[in-house]
Motif scaffolding. Structure first.
Motif, PDB file in Angstrom:
ATOM      1  N   THR A  26      -1.649  -2.918   1.185  1.00 17.55           N
ATOM      2  CA  THR A  26      -0.759  -3.906   1.796  1.00 17.55           C
ATOM      3  C   THR A  26      -0.003  -3.246   2.945  1.00 17.55           C
ATOM      4  O   THR A  26       0.084  -2.015   3.018  1.00 17.55           O
ATOM      5  CB  THR A  26       0.259  -4.429   0.770  1.00 17.55           C
ATOM      6  OG1 THR A  26       1.102  -3.336   0.357  1.00 17.55           O
ATOM      7  CG2 THR A  26      -0.442  -5.040  -0.441  1.00 17.55           C
ATOM      8  N   PRO A  27       0.578  -4.041   3.839  1.00 17.79           N
ATOM      9  CA  PRO A  27       1.372  -3.426   4.917  1.00 17.79           C
ATOM     10  C   PRO A  27       2.579  -2.664   4.382  1.00 17.79           C
ATOM     11  O   PRO A  27       2.977  -1.653   4.954  1.00 17.79           O
ATOM     12  CB  PRO A  27       1.787  -4.630   5.777  1.00 17.79           C
ATOM     13  CG  PRO A  27       1.550  -5.838   4.941  1.00 17.79           C
ATOM     14  CD  PRO A  27       0.444  -5.497   4.019  1.00 17.79           C
ATOM     15  N   GLN A  28       3.158  -3.130   3.256  1.00 19.99           N
ATOM     16  CA  GLN A  28       4.276  -2.398   2.666  1.00 19.99           C
ATOM     17  C   GLN A  28       3.853  -1.003   2.218  1.00 19.99           C
ATOM     18  O   GLN A  28       4.589  -0.022   2.401  1.00 19.99           O
ATOM     19  CB  GLN A  28       4.846  -3.171   1.470  1.00 19.99           C
ATOM     20  CG  GLN A  28       5.646  -4.400   1.856  1.00 19.99           C
ATOM     21  CD  GLN A  28       4.763  -5.623   2.052  1.00 19.99           C
ATOM     22  OE1 GLN A  28       3.533  -5.519   2.023  1.00 19.99           O
ATOM     23  NE2 GLN A  28       5.380  -6.776   2.268  1.00 19.99           N
ATOM     24  N   ALA A  29       2.640  -0.903   1.656  1.00 19.01           N
ATOM     25  CA  ALA A  29       2.142   0.411   1.237  1.00 19.01           C
ATOM     26  C   ALA A  29       1.926   1.325   2.438  1.00 19.01           C
ATOM     27  O   ALA A  29       2.167   2.542   2.361  1.00 19.01           O
ATOM     28  CB  ALA A  29       0.836   0.241   0.454  1.00 19.01           C
TER      29      ALA A  29
ATOM     30  N   GLU B  65      -5.936  -1.232  10.650  1.00 19.66           N
ATOM     31  CA  GLU B  65      -6.816  -2.221  10.025  1.00 19.66           C
ATOM     32  C   GLU B  65      -7.101  -1.761   8.604  1.00 19.66           C
ATOM     33  O   GLU B  65      -7.343  -0.573   8.372  1.00 19.66           O
ATOM     34  CB  GLU B  65      -8.124  -2.359  10.815  1.00 19.66           C
ATOM     35  CG  GLU B  65      -7.924  -2.926  12.213  1.00 19.66           C
ATOM     36  CD  GLU B  65      -9.239  -3.101  12.947  1.00 19.66           C
ATOM     37  OE1 GLU B  65     -10.306  -2.947  12.308  1.00 19.66           O
ATOM     38  OE2 GLU B  65      -9.211  -3.395  14.165  1.00 19.66           O
ATOM     39  N   TRP B  66      -7.059  -2.713   7.658  1.00 20.05           N
ATOM     40  CA  TRP B  66      -7.237  -2.351   6.257  1.00 20.05           C
ATOM     41  C   TRP B  66      -7.950  -3.468   5.498  1.00 20.05           C
ATOM     42  O   TRP B  66      -8.064  -4.594   5.989  1.00 20.05           O
ATOM     43  CB  TRP B  66      -5.883  -2.046   5.616  1.00 20.05           C
ATOM     44  CG  TRP B  66      -4.981  -3.242   5.468  1.00 20.05           C
ATOM     45  CD1 TRP B  66      -4.933  -4.128   4.434  1.00 20.05           C
ATOM     46  CD2 TRP B  66      -3.993  -3.695   6.406  1.00 20.05           C
ATOM     47  NE1 TRP B  66      -3.988  -5.092   4.651  1.00 20.05           N
ATOM     48  CE2 TRP B  66      -3.391  -4.844   5.855  1.00 20.05           C
ATOM     49  CE3 TRP B  66      -3.561  -3.227   7.650  1.00 20.05           C
ATOM     50  CZ2 TRP B  66      -2.378  -5.544   6.508  1.00 20.05           C
ATOM     51  CZ3 TRP B  66      -2.553  -3.918   8.298  1.00 20.05           C
ATOM     52  CH2 TRP B  66      -1.978  -5.052   7.733  1.00 20.05           C
ATOM     53  N   ARG B  67      -8.405  -3.125   4.295  1.00 19.87           N
ATOM     54  CA  ARG B  67      -8.993  -4.104   3.389  1.00 19.87           C
ATOM     55  C   ARG B  67      -7.877  -4.666   2.522  1.00 19.87           C
ATOM     56  O   ARG B  67      -7.163  -3.920   1.838  1.00 19.87           O
ATOM     57  CB  ARG B  67     -10.081  -3.461   2.528  1.00 19.87           C
ATOM     58  CG  ARG B  67     -11.280  -2.971   3.334  1.00 19.87           C
ATOM     59  CD  ARG B  67     -12.425  -2.546   2.409  1.00 19.87           C
ATOM     60  NE  ARG B  67     -12.011  -1.510   1.479  1.00 19.87           N
ATOM     61  CZ  ARG B  67     -11.989  -0.211   1.764  1.00 19.87           C
ATOM     62  NH1 ARG B  67     -12.355   0.198   2.968  1.00 19.87           N
ATOM     63  NH2 ARG B  67     -11.607   0.680   0.853  1.00 19.87           N
ATOM     64  N   GLU B  68      -7.736  -5.974   2.562  1.00 18.76           N
ATOM     65  CA  GLU B  68      -6.596  -6.613   1.907  1.00 18.76           C
ATOM     66  C   GLU B  68      -6.603  -6.411   0.389  1.00 18.76           C
ATOM     67  O   GLU B  68      -5.546  -6.399  -0.251  1.00 18.76           O
ATOM     68  CB  GLU B  68      -6.583  -8.103   2.237  1.00 18.76           C
ATOM     69  CG  GLU B  68      -6.309  -8.375   3.712  1.00 18.76           C
ATOM     70  CD  GLU B  68      -6.301  -9.849   4.040  1.00 18.76           C
ATOM     71  OE1 GLU B  68      -5.230 -10.388   4.348  1.00 18.76           O
ATOM     72  OE2 GLU B  68      -7.393 -10.466   3.975  1.00 18.76           O
TER      73      GLU B  68
ATOM     74  N   ARG C 270      -5.224  -6.812  10.098  1.00 18.91           N
ATOM     75  CA  ARG C 270      -4.728  -5.852  11.092  1.00 18.91           C
ATOM     76  C   ARG C 270      -3.258  -6.158  11.363  1.00 18.91           C
ATOM     77  O   ARG C 270      -2.820  -7.308  11.313  1.00 18.91           O
ATOM     78  CB  ARG C 270      -5.526  -5.960  12.393  1.00 18.91           C
ATOM     79  CG  ARG C 270      -4.996  -5.077  13.531  1.00 18.91           C
ATOM     80  CD  ARG C 270      -5.949  -5.060  14.700  1.00 18.91           C
ATOM     81  NE  ARG C 270      -6.229  -6.398  15.190  1.00 18.91           N
ATOM     82  CZ  ARG C 270      -7.346  -6.739  15.836  1.00 18.91           C
ATOM     83  NH1 ARG C 270      -8.295  -5.843  16.034  1.00 18.91           N
ATOM     84  NH2 ARG C 270      -7.518  -7.972  16.258  1.00 18.91           N
ATOM     85  N   MET C 271      -2.498  -5.112  11.681  1.00 14.37           N
ATOM     86  CA  MET C 271      -1.095  -5.292  12.037  1.00 14.37           C
ATOM     87  C   MET C 271      -0.675  -4.189  12.994  1.00 14.37           C
ATOM     88  O   MET C 271      -1.142  -3.055  12.905  1.00 14.37           O
ATOM     89  CB  MET C 271      -0.210  -5.280  10.783  1.00 14.37           C
ATOM     90  CG  MET C 271       1.268  -5.488  11.063  1.00 14.37           C
ATOM     91  SD  MET C 271       2.249  -5.642   9.556  1.00 14.37           S
ATOM     92  CE  MET C 271       3.912  -5.500  10.249  1.00 14.37           C
ATOM     93  N   ASP C 272       0.201  -4.543  13.925  1.00 13.91           N
ATOM     94  CA  ASP C 272       0.786  -3.575  14.851  1.00 13.91           C
ATOM     95  C   ASP C 272       2.163  -3.169  14.345  1.00 13.91           C
ATOM     96  O   ASP C 272       3.009  -4.025  14.043  1.00 13.91           O
ATOM     97  CB  ASP C 272       0.910  -4.174  16.256  1.00 13.91           C
ATOM     98  CG  ASP C 272      -0.442  -4.366  16.918  1.00 13.91           C
ATOM     99  OD1 ASP C 272      -1.393  -3.685  16.514  1.00 13.91           O
ATOM    100  OD2 ASP C 272      -0.541  -5.198  17.843  1.00 13.91           O
TER     101      ASP C 272
ATOM    102  N   ASP D 253       8.695  -9.486   3.210  1.00 18.14           N
ATOM    103  CA  ASP D 253       7.426 -10.164   3.452  1.00 18.14           C
ATOM    104  C   ASP D 253       6.989  -9.904   4.896  1.00 18.14           C
ATOM    105  O   ASP D 253       7.661 -10.306   5.845  1.00 18.14           O
ATOM    106  CB  ASP D 253       7.593 -11.670   3.212  1.00 18.14           C
ATOM    107  CG  ASP D 253       6.282 -12.427   3.414  1.00 18.14           C
ATOM    108  OD1 ASP D 253       5.223 -11.759   3.483  1.00 18.14           O
ATOM    109  OD2 ASP D 253       6.316 -13.668   3.502  1.00 18.14           O
ATOM    110  N   LEU D 254       5.869  -9.203   5.061  1.00 18.67           N
ATOM    111  CA  LEU D 254       5.335  -8.900   6.393  1.00 18.67           C
ATOM    112  C   LEU D 254       4.134  -9.760   6.740  1.00 18.67           C
ATOM    113  O   LEU D 254       3.455  -9.502   7.735  1.00 18.67           O
ATOM    114  CB  LEU D 254       4.938  -7.417   6.469  1.00 18.67           C
ATOM    115  CG  LEU D 254       6.080  -6.411   6.319  1.00 18.67           C
ATOM    116  CD1 LEU D 254       5.536  -4.999   6.350  1.00 18.67           C
ATOM    117  CD2 LEU D 254       7.107  -6.609   7.421  1.00 18.67           C
TER     118      LEU D 254
END
Length: 749
Positions: A91-94, A84-87, A42-44, A28-29
């Motif tokens: 996903t961050p896992q992808a 940055e992505w569209r939820e 967004r995630m770093d 889980d991120l």
């Protein structure tokens, strides 16, 4: 660090710097994801495997193909990837899995853990460097022993013995010391990519392999010493490149060090409790004791002290503060206890904004940098094709395969585009650091280039040429009730003149129903009456304004109408301390200066006279400013617009390049290409000076890289240099462009 995601741990060597522990792909991120609204996030990520500038377009372009990803930006200094992505689409896992498919391991970014990992990598590089250096000296001693006597006296058996002894030293040394390059090359090839470490690895391995073949066939020459020396010099360059990255990151680390981790909360019963800063909310009160750093942005409600606010104001001397004064996170309390009402704590502080802007500057991608990145990305396949063509060409020309292969190895090494990859980022990093020290933070990737092209500087007056906190004269006959109502309206405005009125009514609360009309003022309906605060025309107070203007010809005016009554406040502006000197310096440097202000023409004329600026216009609406900027553009001028008000935002967006003070409203800051800190105007001049120097150095570095390759490649193809000389030349070109970039610290108008 938090547990990390990994695609294929077996790709990493056992003795390499220890990576974060792997976890399952279902980790889980969500705790690391920052929602941006409108279904975006967004995630770093910290990315393992980035070795050079050529890796950056590989990652960014690769993620651009991932459905839902809107932007992906690499910070080479931190090895940090911001996505940055569209939820709804990914996903961050992808994203992590996509990076794994490209040969890069990704995990949540933690600055402290990244620093620890880089420290481990630095030790690892030093170990490899030590092994390569030890092996190089011993092989050179063997070579000296072989050739120190009469060549005719050396038997074939003796020569073979010394060659095999050199191989016994070189092969394990290359296997150990070459891992930084081999690991990176293997990951790139596994992902069907080519980075700068692929030709380096090929060159080293081919040199060792050919030496083994030559030794097995009793040849006179072997190249074990060249292969090991090549690695030695390449590792020196890689180690110093990492040192440079860590040094450039120190500015951001210094900002992070100013952030307090805890605050002393004052409980409702008066007791004190030390809590994590994340637990502090707006509206609460905290105690700041002498010697402590202020942990929050807020307003002093009790106590007096002196604060070191050099980060915010640029003033190195402590400033006296008391009730009603604003304080900012990161400033240092030097004397008395202060009770502070919190406005922002864990997020949203000025310190956070400064850190964000600095990161933006370091990650910025100018057109010159994009050009260099594209060239570096194309370079790797070109290098390999050139080396193959060189090998085939020499064999066709009748040369034996062994010397032909040596020439091809030399081409592989000498054409490595390290200098090209460093040419622009090195200048940008140095220039961004110099601008930060001058209290300037860039928000746009090509701001340096556009600042360097400026020939005309247009200033707003209020809050830009003048300090943002003016003095207020209360009109005679204005009741306390009406004065309080005017203060409530002022709290709903972003104009600097309104801030002076709001500060004079400290207990006022904003009107929820108030609306602001840019360039005019604020209005609301209170008890069925229309109340307004703003320009004389907006409040229909020209008659009252004429009387106040006659009494205060150099003051700015702000009108207040409630029902049938109108009052006009006189607000006296104070020029920024160095405004006169900065205006004179800009004129001497050849810049044309103008003032475009929505304030009264009389007040504008007074400031223009003090600054010796002949082109000054007042009573300008936002559309008027845009029209003037368009006229200057049509005349061929490159305009820097400096402003801070809500009504300046359209003009800032329209100008060739723009700046605003950090005290400007968020909409204005968003429209600006750069912001500056403090009460002085000098950062504007510094930005122009450093940008001119930086642009010149970018062009020089690109030419250095081009000329180096134009000279070095034909010489290498002609077989006039050895692999060792090629390694020295490649490292030397990188050192030259880096040293040239350091000159950006000393920009002058």
């Amino acid at each position: 660090m938090t547990a990390a995601l990994t695609a294929d741990p077996s790709r990493l060597e056992a003795a390499a710097p220890a990576p974060p522990p792997p976890v399952s792909a279902g980790t889980d991120l969500s705790l690391f994801v920052e929602p941006l609204g409108d279904g975006r996030a967004r995630m770093d990520f910290a990315v393992d495997g980035i070795t050079c500038a050529a890796c950056m377009p590989v990652i960014e372009q690769g993620l651009a193909c991932e459905p839902g990803v809107e932007t992906a930006r690499i910070n080479l200094t931190h090895r940090r990837l911001t996505v940055e992505w569209r939820e709804a689409a990914t996903t961050p896992q992808a994203i992590v899995q996509r990076l794994a498919a490209m040969g890069f391991r990704a995990f949540p970014f933690d600055p402290k853990a990244v620093e620890g990992e880089e420290a481990r990598e630095a030790r690892f590089l030093l170990q490899c460097l030590g092994v390569a250096g030890f092996a190089m000296m011993n092989i050179m001693l063997l070579s000296v022993s072989v050739w120190s006597g009469n060549v005719s006296d050396i038997t074939q058996e003796q020569r073979d013995f010394f060659h095999w002894l050199s191989a016994l030293i070189a092969v394990p040394a290359v296997a150990y010391a070459g891992r930084p390059f081999f690991r990176s090359a293997r990951m790139a090839i596994a992902a069907r990519q080519l980075n700068m470490d692929v030709p380096i690895s090929l060159g080293v391995l081919l040199a060792v392999g050919m030496s083994l073949v030559e030794t097995a066939h009793h040849a006179t020459h072997a190249y074990f010493d060249s292969a090991v020396m090549l690695l030695f010099f390449l590792l020196i360059g890689r180690y110093f490149e990492q040192l440079m990255r860590r040094k450039t990151r120190s500015v951001a680390a210094n900002i992070a060090a100013l952030r307090a981790e805890t605050a002393v909360r004052i409980m409702p019963d008066g007791t004190l409790r030390q809590v994590p800063i994340a637990a502090v909310s707006a509206g609460e009160t905290v105690l700041v004791r002498p010697g402590e750093r202020v942990a929050v942005d807020g307003v002093i409600v009790a106590g007096r002290s002196a604060l070191d606010q050099s980060l915010v104001t640029g003033e190195t001397l402590p400033q006296e503060v008391g009730p009603g004064d604003a304080v900012y996170a990161g400033t240092l309390n030097t004397s008395g206890n202060l009770t502070v009402e919190v406005r922002a704590a864990a997020r949203g502080t000025l310190l956070d904004e400064v850190g964000r802007l600095l990161e933006t500057a370091l990650e910025a991608r100018s057109s010159y940098r994009r050009l260099a990145d594209r060239a570096a990305a194309l370079y790797s396949p070109v290098v390999h094709l050139t080396a193959i063509a060189t090998l085939v060409g020499w064999i066709i020309a009748g040369l034996a395969w062994q010397p032909a292969l040596i020439i091809a190895i030399t081409v592989l090494i000498i054409t490595c585009p390290c200098a090209l990859g460093l040419a622009i980022p090195a200048v940008q990093v140095v220039a961004s650091g110099a601008l930060f020290k001058a209290h300037v933070l860039l928000q746009s990737g090509d701001a340096l280039e556009r600042l360097a092209e400026v020939d005309t500087v247009v200033f707003d007056k209020t809050g830009t040429l003048t300090l943002p906190d003016p003095a207020l004269d209360r009109p005679a006959g204005l009741s306390d009730e009406a004065f309080a109502l005017a203060g409530r309206l002022a709290l709903s405005s972003h104009h600097p003149l309104a801030r002076a009125l709001a500060a004079a009514v400290p207990d006022a609360r904003p009107l929820d129903e108030a609306t602001e009309e840019p360039g005019k003022g604020v209005r609301a309906l209170v008890d069925g009456r229309d109340v307004r605060l703003g320009s004389l025309a907006f409040c229909d107070a020209q008659t009252e304004g004429a009387a106040v203007a006659a009494a205060h010809p150099d003051a700015s005016l702000i009108a207040f109408r409630h029902g049938d009554a109108a009052h006009v406040f006189a607000v006296r502006q104070v020029l920024r301390p160095d405004a006169v000197a900065v205006a004179a310096a800009l004129r001497r440097a050849g810049f044309e200066l103008e003032i475009l202000s929505g304030d009264r023409a009389e007040a504008v004329a007074t400031v223009a006279q003090a600054l010796s600026i002949t082109a000054a216009q007042g009573d300008m609406k936002p559309v008027d400013k845009i029209a003037r900027l368009d006229a200057l553009k049509t005349a061929g001028r490159r305009v820097l617009m400096v402003g801070d008000g809500l009504n300046d935002a359209p003009a800032l967006a329209r100008a060739h390049v723009s700046m605003s003070p950090i005290t400007a409203v968020h909409l204005t800051q968003a429209a600006a290409d750069a912001v500056f800190l403090g009460d002085r105007l000098a950062p504007v001049a510094h930005a122009l000076a450093v940008s001119r120097t930086a642009l010149r150095l970018m062009k020089e570095n690109l030419w250095i890289a081009v000329v180096y390759n134009a000279v070095a490649v034909p010489i290498a193809i002609a077989g006039l240099v050895t692999p060792l000389i090629a390694a020295l030349a490649m490292s030397g070109s990188s050192v030259i462009v880096t040293a040239n970039a350091l000159r950006a610290r000393h920009g002058r108008l």
